[in-house]
Write a protein that holds these residues in place. Structure first.
Motif, mmCIF file in Angstrom:
data_model
loop_
_atom_site.group_PDB
_atom_site.id
_atom_site.type_symbol
_atom_site.label_atom_id
_atom_site.label_comp_id
_atom_site.label_asym_id
_atom_site.label_seq_id
_atom_site.Cartn_x
_atom_site.Cartn_y
_atom_site.Cartn_z
ATOM 1 N N SER A 1 -10.469 3.050 -14.461
ATOM 2 C CA SER A 1 -9.202 2.286 -14.507
ATOM 3 C C SER A 1 -8.080 3.209 -15.209
ATOM 4 C CB SER A 1 -9.029 1.153 -15.091
ATOM 5 O OG SER A 1 -9.905 1.079 -16.469
ATOM 6 N N THR A 4 -5.685 8.036 -12.245
ATOM 7 C CA THR A 4 -5.053 7.821 -10.922
ATOM 8 C C THR A 4 -5.902 7.648 -10.007
ATOM 9 O OG1 THR A 4 -4.433 10.131 -10.579
ATOM 10 C CG2 THR A 4 -2.760 8.854 -12.106
ATOM 11 N N PHE A 43 -1.052 6.611 -8.306
ATOM 12 C CA PHE A 43 -1.085 5.260 -8.893
ATOM 13 C C PHE A 43 -2.216 4.881 -9.562
ATOM 14 C CE2 PHE A 43 2.395 4.842 -5.873
ATOM 15 C CZ PHE A 43 2.714 3.387 -5.913
ATOM 16 N N TYR A 44 -2.288 3.960 -10.393
ATOM 17 C CA TYR A 44 -3.404 3.584 -11.019
ATOM 18 C C TYR A 44 -4.193 2.353 -10.358
ATOM 19 C CZ TYR A 44 -2.507 6.755 -14.894
ATOM 20 O OH TYR A 44 -2.203 7.940 -15.577
ATOM 21 N N ALA A 46 -5.023 -0.495 -11.171
ATOM 22 C CA ALA A 46 -4.577 -1.630 -11.662
ATOM 23 C C ALA A 46 -2.975 -1.897 -10.903
ATOM 24 C CB ALA A 46 -4.162 -1.849 -13.194
ATOM 25 N N ALA A 47 -2.485 -0.929 -10.401
ATOM 26 C CA ALA A 47 -1.356 -1.096 -9.602
ATOM 27 C C ALA A 47 -1.257 -1.321 -8.172
ATOM 28 C CB ALA A 47 -0.255 0.328 -10.211
ATOM 29 N N ILE A 48 -2.536 -1.347 -7.501
ATOM 30 C CA ILE A 48 -2.724 -1.730 -6.323
ATOM 31 C C ILE A 48 -3.492 -2.733 -6.115
ATOM 32 C CG2 ILE A 48 -2.431 0.962 -5.712
ATOM 33 C CD1 ILE A 48 -5.337 1.247 -5.512
ATOM 34 N N SER A 49 -3.555 -3.280 -4.563
ATOM 35 C CA SER A 49 -4.185 -4.475 -4.269
ATOM 36 C C SER A 49 -5.644 -4.301 -4.307
ATOM 37 C CB SER A 49 -3.811 -5.033 -2.965
ATOM 38 O OG SER A 49 -4.198 -4.062 -1.852
ATOM 39 N N ARG A 53 -7.899 -0.754 -3.756
ATOM 40 C CA ARG A 53 -8.729 -0.410 -4.582
ATOM 41 C C ARG A 53 -10.319 -0.199 -3.856
ATOM 42 N NH1 ARG A 53 -6.042 -3.989 -8.120
ATOM 43 N NH2 ARG A 53 -7.649 -5.411 -7.969
#
Length: 158
Positions: A1, A4, A43-44, A46-49, A53
């Motif tokens: 997590s 990136t 993007f990390y 946690a920032a994506i759906s 992921r």
């Protein structure tokens, strides 16, 4: 997590190959593009759906071009559309790279869609109870347990 998406996909390449930074970057771009995540490199997780992921995890899993991939309930927690897209990706990887795919799943739609063969285990007897094409096993079940699973029925074979 804490990495990136690009860093996540690069990690196995950095650890297990002698590729230089430019080559690793090229592979990362390719693998993320293959799973539909071009443009999300920084993007990390946690920032994506959730579906994204799962696709990012798939990009990392295929970074080293494995001959064999294992999935444990890959569509778990996904909406039907995202689950279908993930099935499509699994089929594309299988077809494009000749990768052998092993999936543990209770998702009948995915099983019928992506499986060439299904293996059923009896947890009590600790043995295999059936092996074959899922549709053929559904239509000609070898036992009540396989029939109930593949038809989502509480009834035995009639």
């Amino acid at each position: 997590s804490g990495l990136t998406l690009a860093e996540n996909v690069a990690l196995p390449l950095t650890e297990f190959t002698k590729l230089g930074a430019d080559a690793i970057g090229d592979v990362v771009q390719l693998k993320l593009a293959l799973v539909g995540l071009r443009g999300f490199e920084q993007f990390y997780p946690a920032a994506i759906s959730g579906g994204m992921r799962k696709r990012a995890a798939l990009a990392r899993a295929i970074a080293l071009d494995p001959e064999l991939l294992f999935f444990d309930e890959p569509s778990s927690g996904l909406d039907p559309v995202s689950a279908s897209r993930l099935d499509d990706l699994i089929l594309e990887i299988k077809a494009s790279f000749g990768t052998t795919i092993v999936v543990v799943s209770h998702d009948l739609a995915s099983i019928y869609r992506i499986a060439d063969r299904a293996l059923f285990l009896d947890i009590e007897q600790k043995t295999m109870t059936a092996l074959g094409n899922p549709a053929e096993l559904r239509d000609n079940p070898p036992n009540d347990a396989v029939h109930r699973f593949l038809t989502r029925s509480s009834e035995g074979v009639t």
